[in-house]
Design a protein around this motif. Structure first.
Motif, PDB file in Angstrom:
ATOM      1  N   PRO A 147       0.827  -1.214   0.000  1.00  0.00           N
ATOM      2  CA  PRO A 147       0.000   0.000   0.000  1.00  0.00           C
ATOM      3  C   PRO A 147       0.860   1.262   0.000  1.00  0.00           C
ATOM      4  CG  PRO A 147      -0.020  -1.034   2.167  1.00  0.00           C
ATOM      5  CD  PRO A 147       0.656  -1.996   1.246  1.00  0.00           C
ATOM      6  N   PHE A 148       0.290   2.373  -0.466  1.00  0.00           N
ATOM      7  CA  PHE A 148       0.970   3.662  -0.599  1.00  0.00           C
ATOM      8  C   PHE A 148       1.976   3.658  -1.758  1.00  0.00           C
ATOM      9  CE2 PHE A 148      -0.110   3.018   3.862  1.00  0.00           C
ATOM     10  CZ  PHE A 148      -1.032   4.048   4.048  1.00  0.00           C
ATOM     11  N   THR A 149       1.833   2.650  -2.663  1.00  0.00           N
ATOM     12  CA  THR A 149       2.612   2.648  -3.900  1.00  0.00           C
ATOM     13  C   THR A 149       1.624   2.820  -5.056  1.00  0.00           C
ATOM     14  OG1 THR A 149       2.488   0.231  -4.186  1.00  0.00           O
ATOM     15  CG2 THR A 149       4.317   1.090  -2.889  1.00  0.00           C
ATOM     16  N   LYS A 150       2.074   2.598  -6.277  1.00  0.00           N
ATOM     17  CA  LYS A 150       1.185   2.722  -7.435  1.00  0.00           C
ATOM     18  C   LYS A 150       1.268   1.488  -8.321  1.00  0.00           C
ATOM     19  CE  LYS A 150       0.932   7.772  -7.843  1.00  0.00           C
ATOM     20  NZ  LYS A 150      -0.538   7.866  -7.731  1.00  0.00           N
ATOM     21  N   ASN A 151       0.161   1.218  -9.000  1.00  0.00           N
ATOM     22  CA  ASN A 151       0.101   0.149  -9.988  1.00  0.00           C
ATOM     23  C   ASN A 151       0.306   0.791 -11.362  1.00  0.00           C
ATOM     24  OD1 ASN A 151      -0.811  -1.734 -11.936  1.00  0.00           O
ATOM     25  ND2 ASN A 151      -2.154  -2.729 -10.459  1.00  0.00           N
ATOM     26  N   PHE A 152       1.484   0.540 -11.957  1.00  0.00           N
ATOM     27  CA  PHE A 152       1.843   1.161 -13.236  1.00  0.00           C
ATOM     28  C   PHE A 152       1.568   0.241 -14.420  1.00  0.00           C
ATOM     29  CE2 PHE A 152       4.634   3.399 -10.191  1.00  0.00           C
ATOM     30  CZ  PHE A 152       4.338   4.717 -10.514  1.00  0.00           C
ATOM     31  N   LYS A 153       0.734  -0.797 -14.229  1.00  0.00           N
ATOM     32  CA  LYS A 153       0.465  -1.732 -15.318  1.00  0.00           C
ATOM     33  C   LYS A 153      -0.053  -0.984 -16.549  1.00  0.00           C
ATOM     34  CE  LYS A 153      -0.927  -6.493 -15.693  1.00  0.00           C
ATOM     35  NZ  LYS A 153      -1.494  -7.646 -14.979  1.00  0.00           N
ATOM     36  N   ASP A 154      -0.961  -0.032 -16.318  1.00  0.00           N
ATOM     37  CA  ASP A 154      -1.384   0.876 -17.380  1.00  0.00           C
ATOM     38  C   ASP A 154      -0.615   2.177 -17.154  1.00  0.00           C
ATOM     39  OD1 ASP A 154      -2.557   2.577 -19.163  1.00  0.00           O
ATOM     40  OD2 ASP A 154      -4.618   2.270 -18.485  1.00  0.00           O
ATOM     41  N   SER A 155       0.506   2.330 -17.866  1.00  0.00           N
ATOM     42  CA  SER A 155       1.407   3.466 -17.614  1.00  0.00           C
ATOM     43  C   SER A 155       0.736   4.817 -17.868  1.00  0.00           C
ATOM     44  CB  SER A 155       2.667   3.340 -18.472  1.00  0.00           C
ATOM     45  OG  SER A 155       2.314   3.253 -19.839  1.00  0.00           O
ATOM     46  N   ASN A 156      -0.275   4.829 -18.731  1.00  0.00           N
ATOM     47  CA  ASN A 156      -0.984   6.084 -19.012  1.00  0.00           C
ATOM     48  C   ASN A 156      -2.001   6.431 -17.929  1.00  0.00           C
ATOM     49  OD1 ASN A 156       0.328   6.495 -21.523  1.00  0.00           O
ATOM     50  ND2 ASN A 156      -1.046   5.001 -22.479  1.00  0.00           N
ATOM     51  N   ASN A 157      -2.341   5.443 -17.130  1.00  0.00           N
ATOM     52  CA  ASN A 157      -3.337   5.657 -16.082  1.00  0.00           C
ATOM     53  C   ASN A 157      -2.974   4.858 -14.836  1.00  0.00           C
ATOM     54  OD1 ASN A 157      -5.721   6.465 -14.787  1.00  0.00           O
ATOM     55  ND2 ASN A 157      -6.850   4.693 -15.575  1.00  0.00           N
ATOM     56  N   PRO A 158      -1.845   5.205 -14.172  1.00  0.00           N
ATOM     57  CA  PRO A 158      -1.440   4.456 -12.974  1.00  0.00           C
ATOM     58  C   PRO A 158      -2.481   4.581 -11.863  1.00  0.00           C
ATOM     59  CG  PRO A 158      -0.132   6.454 -13.217  1.00  0.00           C
ATOM     60  CD  PRO A 158      -0.935   6.319 -14.468  1.00  0.00           C
ATOM     61  N   LYS A 159      -2.634   3.503 -11.106  1.00  0.00           N
ATOM     62  CA  LYS A 159      -3.642   3.479 -10.043  1.00  0.00           C
ATOM     63  C   LYS A 159      -2.979   3.386  -8.677  1.00  0.00           C
ATOM     64  CE  LYS A 159      -7.249   1.309 -12.886  1.00  0.00           C
ATOM     65  NZ  LYS A 159      -6.550   1.458 -14.155  1.00  0.00           N
ATOM     66  N   ASN A 160      -3.587   4.034  -7.691  1.00  0.00           N
ATOM     67  CA  ASN A 160      -3.069   3.964  -6.328  1.00  0.00           C
ATOM     68  C   ASN A 160      -3.300   2.573  -5.746  1.00  0.00           C
ATOM     69  OD1 ASN A 160      -2.252   6.665  -6.184  1.00  0.00           O
ATOM     70  ND2 ASN A 160      -4.308   7.331  -5.618  1.00  0.00           N
ATOM     71  N   VAL A 161      -2.313   2.081  -5.010  1.00  0.00           N
ATOM     72  CA  VAL A 161      -2.486   0.864  -4.208  1.00  0.00           C
ATOM     73  C   VAL A 161      -2.807   1.366  -2.802  1.00  0.00           C
ATOM     74  CG1 VAL A 161      -1.416  -1.263  -3.380  1.00  0.00           C
ATOM     75  CG2 VAL A 161      -0.825  -0.364  -5.650  1.00  0.00           C
ATOM     76  N   GLU A 162      -4.045   1.182  -2.358  1.00  0.00           N
ATOM     77  CA  GLU A 162      -4.491   1.849  -1.137  1.00  0.00           C
ATOM     78  C   GLU A 162      -5.302   0.940  -0.227  1.00  0.00           C
ATOM     79  OE1 GLU A 162      -6.772   5.094  -2.638  1.00  0.00           O
ATOM     80  OE2 GLU A 162      -8.043   3.830  -3.888  1.00  0.00           O
ATOM     81  N   ILE A 163      -5.251   1.248   1.055  1.00  0.00           N
ATOM     82  CA  ILE A 163      -6.028   0.511   2.051  1.00  0.00           C
ATOM     83  C   ILE A 163      -7.453   1.059   2.046  1.00  0.00           C
ATOM     84  CG2 ILE A 163      -6.273  -0.011   4.518  1.00  0.00           C
ATOM     85  CD1 ILE A 163      -3.191   0.359   4.717  1.00  0.00           C
ATOM     86  N   VAL A 164      -8.417   0.160   1.875  1.00  0.00           N
ATOM     87  CA  VAL A 164      -9.817   0.592   1.851  1.00  0.00           C
ATOM     88  C   VAL A 164     -10.599   0.066   3.057  1.00  0.00           C
ATOM     89  CG1 VAL A 164      -9.906   0.845  -0.650  1.00  0.00           C
ATOM     90  CG2 VAL A 164     -10.487  -1.362   0.371  1.00  0.00           C
ATOM     91  N   TYR A 165      -9.968  -0.807   3.839  1.00  0.00           N
ATOM     92  CA  TYR A 165     -10.640  -1.321   5.034  1.00  0.00           C
ATOM     93  C   TYR A 165      -9.581  -1.742   6.048  1.00  0.00           C
ATOM     94  CZ  TYR A 165     -13.260  -4.446   8.131  1.00  0.00           C
ATOM     95  OH  TYR A 165     -13.795  -5.050   9.234  1.00  0.00           O
ATOM     96  N   GLN A 166      -9.816  -1.421   7.313  1.00  0.00           N
ATOM     97  CA  GLN A 166      -8.931  -1.837   8.398  1.00  0.00           C
ATOM     98  C   GLN A 166      -9.771  -2.162   9.618  1.00  0.00           C
ATOM     99  OE1 GLN A 166      -5.986   1.046   9.612  1.00  0.00           O
ATOM    100  NE2 GLN A 166      -5.328  -0.170  11.373  1.00  0.00           N
ATOM    101  N   SER A 167      -9.433  -3.257  10.297  1.00  0.00           N
ATOM    102  CA  SER A 167     -10.148  -3.614  11.531  1.00  0.00           C
ATOM    103  C   SER A 167      -9.140  -4.027  12.599  1.00  0.00           C
ATOM    104  CB  SER A 167     -11.129  -4.763  11.272  1.00  0.00           C
ATOM    105  OG  SER A 167     -10.434  -5.992  11.180  1.00  0.00           O
ATOM    106  N   ASN A 168      -9.638  -4.249  13.805  1.00  0.00           N
ATOM    107  CA  ASN A 168      -8.790  -4.724  14.903  1.00  0.00           C
ATOM    108  C   ASN A 168      -8.765  -6.246  14.969  1.00  0.00           C
ATOM    109  OD1 ASN A 168      -8.075  -2.163  16.018  1.00  0.00           O
ATOM    110  ND2 ASN A 168     -10.170  -1.978  16.794  1.00  0.00           N
ATOM    111  N   LYS A 169      -9.367  -6.914  14.002  1.00  0.00           N
ATOM    112  CA  LYS A 169      -9.530  -8.362  14.061  1.00  0.00           C
ATOM    113  C   LYS A 169      -8.196  -9.083  13.967  1.00  0.00           C
ATOM    114  CE  LYS A 169     -12.001 -12.083  14.321  1.00  0.00           C
ATOM    115  NZ  LYS A 169     -12.632 -12.409  15.596  1.00  0.00           N
ATOM    116  N   ARG A 170      -7.973 -10.012  14.911  1.00  0.00           N
ATOM    117  CA  ARG A 170      -6.804 -10.891  14.898  1.00  0.00           C
ATOM    118  C   ARG A 170      -7.287 -12.317  15.115  1.00  0.00           C
ATOM    119  NH1 ARG A 170      -5.653  -6.540  13.691  1.00  0.00           N
ATOM    120  NH2 ARG A 170      -3.833  -5.278  14.251  1.00  0.00           N
ATOM    121  N   TYR A 171      -6.569 -13.277  14.563  1.00  0.00           N
ATOM    122  CA  TYR A 171      -7.035 -14.659  14.592  1.00  0.00           C
ATOM    123  C   TYR A 171      -6.061 -15.596  15.286  1.00  0.00           C
ATOM    124  CZ  TYR A 171     -10.685 -13.356  11.312  1.00  0.00           C
ATOM    125  OH  TYR A 171     -11.790 -12.767  10.740  1.00  0.00           O
TER     126      TYR A 171
END
Length: 557
Positions: A371-395
């Motif tokens: 996370p906090f990097t970019k997906n450059f697979k489409d170099s003309n339209n790079p996409k953010n690699v981002e966290i969209v959900y976080q919880s306190n859950k541990r297993y």
């Protein structure tokens, strides 16, 4: 007594917050210090490579790095969870440092393997030095590189040792050093090899073969690998730096593997979305992010993190305590647990017709985006690699085991056809391939090697992998490799069938062939039920235990 307990609790909370602030302050100081010193590459690169990657001092590259960090912080948004999970602001993941801190606290040992797809090199950094990890990752992003990490911590020295001890890499290392030190001998041998190949080709055109005497005459002028190695050793002291440079260059391509894993944070899941240009489109993929997200949140196990990778989701289920391995058996047992949990999720996905989205690759050294990097697979339209959900859950391990569907590794996603060739006394069987009827041997002798081209003709899965190298998954590539390497000239075919991939890398293929050489050929059961390739189920090839059975033609030696 209650009041005293409450006071202790609030005091501990204050200490935690203060420690976090101190860490952030120290990280800020470190970033400033990095302007005055060179990043330590932990021995993974040679001296020249170290200089080439130097971004110390008041360079424009370093200024860009610092500016990138500022932008990154300003653009941070608190994660908005849909299930009313409350994450206190000081515990929210706001950086690469925080991400790895959540997965691997400082009390565990091992190295984080950071790999980028452009150079195909790995930098192993001690897990306790997360500041360095963060700086290096940001540097790669500034260079517009897709950045990945091994999901499990690695033993760097063991990983490098395994790579450098492989026959293929030893050969490449000796040849590269020999070419540099003994260039005249190298050039002479190349010209001789050209004459040898040209003469063989001319004879073949006339329907003739080179005589043994002529073959021997050529061969005696070629230096063996051992002879080249001995020549290098004799002048080794004078060329110590050059040899080290070549060794370090080869070592820098080391990738972590399941066998060099130190510890794992928990279980991971890779979900592909039906996005044109990112991966192959299947009829059984989630058509959009919303459907995939809803599916994940409706499972009995809730994620710790969901990361939007640009082409799908990476799901993290984090354990209360990091699993540390003491033996290969423990590694295999945990890998088996990961496999069963992922297959159970895939089985649940069938209800939504999304099972093809669930990546069924379970190796402990799996590469995922950070996370906090970019997906450059489409170099003309790079996409953010981002966290969209976080919880306190541990297993706990037992909670994962409770989730697993009974006999999940034996269940099928599509009914299998009855296998017709079951009589072991039967010596051969026939099958129509196109317009040709081929007679196969059902029980070849142990010293008979399968024919790769014949297997390609007969198996829909193998043909799919060879004809569509840019569309197959990592798991499908591995399944194809572990089957073809036991064929006649298997290693040559491993490269021949892989080189059509746009990011084909000879070193990576060599390393993979070496690491899976102990595996048996893939079975059609795994191809259909784990990899989700149902064309074999719909055709005759799926009636046989493995694609390798289609490589033994009668009278073929």
């Amino acid at each position: 007594m209650v009041r005293l307990t409450q006071l202790k609790f609030f005091k501990n909370q204050a200490i935690i917050k203060r420690d976090k602030k101190d860490r952030e302050h120290k990280r800020g100081e470190l970033k400033l210090k990095e302007k005055e010193k060179v990043l330590d590459y932990s021995g993974s690169f040679g001296e020249e490579e170290h200089k080439k990657n130097d971004y110390s001092g008041e360079s424009s590259q370093n200024k860009e790095l610092l500016e990138y960090k500022v932008v990154n912080k300003e653009n941070f948004k608190s994660v908005g969870n849909d299930d009313n999970t409350i994450i206190e602001e000081e515990n929210q993941i706001k950086s690469v440092y925080d991400f790895f801190e959540l997965l691997y606290p400082d009390n565990v040992k091992g190295e984080i393997g950071i790999w980028d797809i452009k150079s195909k090199k790995t930098l192993f950094i001690d897990v306790r030095d997360k500041e360095k990890v963060e700086i290096y990752v940001d540097k790669l992003v500034n260079e517009e590189k897709d950045v990945y990490f091994n999901v499990s911590l690695q033993n760097k020295n063991l990983a490098i040792k395994k790579r450098m001890n492989s026959k293929q890499i030893k050969r490449k290392l000796i040849e590269s050093i020999f070419k540099k030190i003994f260039f005249d001998e190298y050039k002479k041998e190349k010209f001789l090899m050209f004459d040898y190949e040209e003469e063989k080709e001319l004879l073949n055109e006339k329907g003739k073969k080179m005589t043994r005497e002529k073959e021997f005459e050529y061969q005696k002028n070629f230096l063996s690998l051992e002879e080249k190695s001995n020549m290098i050793q004799k002048v080794g002291k004078r060329n110590k730096d050059l040899i080290k440079k070549h060794y370090d260059e080869q070592a820098s391509y080391t990738r972590g593997s399941s066998y060099t894993t130190e510890s794992s944070f928990g279980i991971w899941l890779d979900i592909d979305i039906d996005i044109k240009g990112h991966h192959k489109q299947n009829s059984n993929q989630f058509s959009n992010f919303k459907d995939a997200y809803t599916f994940i949140m409706e499972l009995d196990i809730k994620p710790t993190l969901i990361i939007k990778s640009g082409g799908g989701y990476h799901i993290y289920y984090v354990l209360e305590k990091v699993v540390t391995y003491k033996s290969d058996e423990e590694r295999k047992n945990f890998e088996d647990l990961v496999k069963k949990v992922v297959l159970s999720i895939r089985k649940n996905a069938e209800k939504n017709n999304g099972e093809g989205s669930i990546d069924t690759t379970f190796d402990l050294a799996r590469l995922l985006r950070i996370p906090f990097t970019k997906n450059f697979k489409d170099s003309n339209n790079p996409k953010n690699v981002e966290i969209v959900y976080q919880s306190n859950k541990r297993y706990t391990i037992s909670e994962f085991k409770d989730f697993i569907i009974d006999d999940i590794d034996k269940t099928v996603s599509k009914p299998r056809k009855e296998i017709k060739v079951t009589n072991k006394e039967k010596k051969s069987f026939k099958m129509k391939i196109g317009n040709e009827i081929i007679e196969y041997i059902s029980n070849p002798s142990k010293d008979t090697l399968a024919n790769a081209e014949l297997m390609y003709k007969g198996c829909a899965f193998i043909k799919h992998c060879v004809d569509n190298p840019n569309d197959i998954s990592y798991g499908e590539w591995l399944a194809m490799l572990q089957t073809v390497i036991v064929c006649e000239n298997g290693e040559d075919y491993a490269h021949k069938w892989s080189e059509g991939y746009s990011d084909y890398d000879e070193y990576e293929t060599d390393m993979m062939v070496d690491s899976i050489s102990h595996l048996k050929p893939v079975t059609h059961d795994r191809i259909i039920n784990e990899l989700g390739f149902n064309e074999c189920s719909d055709s005759k090839c799926g009636e046989f235990h493995s694609p390798i059975a289609l490589g033994y033609k009668k009278n073929h030696k």
